[in-house]
Enzyme design. Structure first.
Site, PDB file in Angstrom:
ATOM      1  N   GLU A 202      44.647  33.001  59.972  1.00  0.00           N
ATOM      2  CA  GLU A 202      43.904  34.248  59.831  1.00  0.00           C
ATOM      3  C   GLU A 202      42.795  34.318  60.878  1.00  0.00           C
ATOM      4  O   GLU A 202      42.112  33.328  61.160  1.00  0.00           O
ATOM      5  CB  GLU A 202      43.280  34.307  58.427  1.00  0.00           C
ATOM      6  CG  GLU A 202      42.390  35.510  58.175  1.00  0.00           C
ATOM      7  CD  GLU A 202      41.697  35.464  56.821  1.00  0.00           C
ATOM      8  OE1 GLU A 202      41.227  36.524  56.378  1.00  0.00           O
ATOM      9  OE2 GLU A 202      41.638  34.371  56.199  1.00  0.00           O
TER      10      GLU A 202
ATOM     11  N   LYS B 290      44.925  43.685  56.791  1.00  0.00           N
ATOM     12  CA  LYS B 290      44.520  43.186  55.475  1.00  0.00           C
ATOM     13  C   LYS B 290      44.058  44.349  54.597  1.00  0.00           C
ATOM     14  O   LYS B 290      43.177  45.126  54.970  1.00  0.00           O
ATOM     15  CB  LYS B 290      43.404  42.158  55.654  1.00  0.00           C
ATOM     16  CG  LYS B 290      43.070  41.338  54.420  1.00  0.00           C
ATOM     17  CD  LYS B 290      42.069  40.247  54.789  1.00  0.00           C
ATOM     18  CE  LYS B 290      41.812  39.302  53.629  1.00  0.00           C
ATOM     19  NZ  LYS B 290      40.872  38.214  54.022  1.00  0.00           N
TER      20      LYS B 290
ATOM     21  N   CYS C 210      45.285  35.554  53.496  1.00  0.00           N
ATOM     22  CA  CYS C 210      44.274  34.908  52.655  1.00  0.00           C
ATOM     23  C   CYS C 210      44.334  35.434  51.219  1.00  0.00           C
ATOM     24  O   CYS C 210      45.359  35.343  50.574  1.00  0.00           O
ATOM     25  CB  CYS C 210      42.893  35.065  53.300  1.00  0.00           C
ATOM     26  SG  CYS C 210      41.721  33.768  52.841  1.00  0.00           S
TER      27      CYS C 210
END
Length: 321
Positions: free
Chosen positions: A44, A131, A165
């Site tokens: 990430e 995200k 994540c």
């Protein structure tokens, strides 16, 4: 052919220095090429960096001039999708003759997004995922993605999808990827905690998919001298300690987890294991109970400004009741 070799790369960024980060990335990709992997997954926010420990001068109701300067420096280190830096990442995939998944900090106007990119072995950009839900203080510096960037890309190596994540803790997002047939579930992260390993094994077992989780390994030495983070200034202090791992569709650990150093982890996999696993558990198929549960996914791009031409406006008016 269902036998494949895949890799996850545990590495850190050089914060606020994108060129040096890309130089480091190139060296890691050369190592992946020597391993003969057909897919490499980077962490990430790898290109652009994860500014762990910074507060960007924010308190409830106040922001400081120094915090605005921190954001400016962070913004300057981010990259655009059509940038030379993005093209260079694509060239790494072409050099490896492999697919490449990497986290970046994407710059779009004045807003930054935590994004995962999927490149093909010819260097072309095959998919982008922003995200959906930044976590805690990440919401201060990153915008939210929308449902238009939830691809699962079908490739000769397998069906590649990404969840970044803590998105992996969103059941609806996981179910969306499962329903799209993901077989190579890529989970770039900076979560170094032990419980992350349990989550990755659960997701692999739940989705009957290979999970490739790549975490950064970053020390205070990877940040500039004026990096005012709460962890202190000892160059050897670990800001992110790793924990990258590769897991089979039955939850078995195939490689890793590795802590305390940069590393390239590889595993030889058989994509047919995904189907073997779904024999008794297919959560988007025979185990789904669509008569009881339904998931609706809005994949419409949500742009804040949508110009309407005069002709289009007249058409809308004519169609209105």
């Amino acid at each position: 052919m269902t036998q494949r070799r895949v890799a996850v790369v545990q590495a850190g960024s050089t914060l606020f220095d994108t060129k040096t980060t890309l130089d480091r990335m190139e060296a890691h990709c050369q190592a992946v090429a020597r391993e003969g992997a057909e897919l490499a997954v980077f962490p990430e926010a790898y290109v652009g960096g994860y500014p762990k420990g910074l507060d960007f001068g924010a308190r409830v109701g106040t922001r400081t001039p120094a915090g605005r300067d921190d954001y400016l420096r962070y913004w300057q280190g981010a990259i655009g999708i059509d940038s030379p830096e993005c093209a260079r990442i694509g060239s790494f995939a072409a050099m490896m003759k492999a697919h490449l998944v990497t986290g970046i900090i994407e710059r779009d106007g004045g807003t930054l997004y935590c994004t995962a990119l999927i490149f093909g072995p010819d260097g072309s950009l095959l998919g982008r995922h922003r995200k959906l839900m930044p976590t805690a203080s990440e919401r201060l510096i990153w915008g939210q993605g929308d449902g238009s960037t939830l691809p699962v890309v079908n490739t000769p190596v397998g069906a590649i999808g990404t969840a970044i994540c803590w998105e992996n803790y969103m059941p609806a997002l996981r179910q969306t990827l499962y329903a799209k047939g993901v077989s190579l579930y890529c989970a770039p992260t900076v979560d170094e905690r032990e419980i992350w390993q349990a989550s990755m094994r659960h997701i692999a077992y739940e989705g009957r998919t290979f999970v490739l989780s790549s975490c950064q390994y970053m020390t205070r030495a990877d940040a500039p001298a004026d990096y005012d983070c709460l962890q202190g200034n000892d160059p050897q202090t670990e800001l992110i300690r790793g924990g990258s791992v590769i897991i089979s569709p039955l939850g078995e650990i195939l490689a890793g987890p590795v802590y305390g150093r940069e590393a390239v982890l590889t595993a030889d996999i058989d994509l047919n294991d995904c189907i073997r696993g779904k024999y008794d558990l297919d959560v988007s198929g025979h185990y789904a109970r669509p008569d009881v549960f339904r998931l609706t996914v809005n994949e419409t791009p949500r742009t804040p400004v949508q110009p309407v031409t005069e002709d289009a406006e007249a058409t809308v008016s004519a169609d209105a009741p």
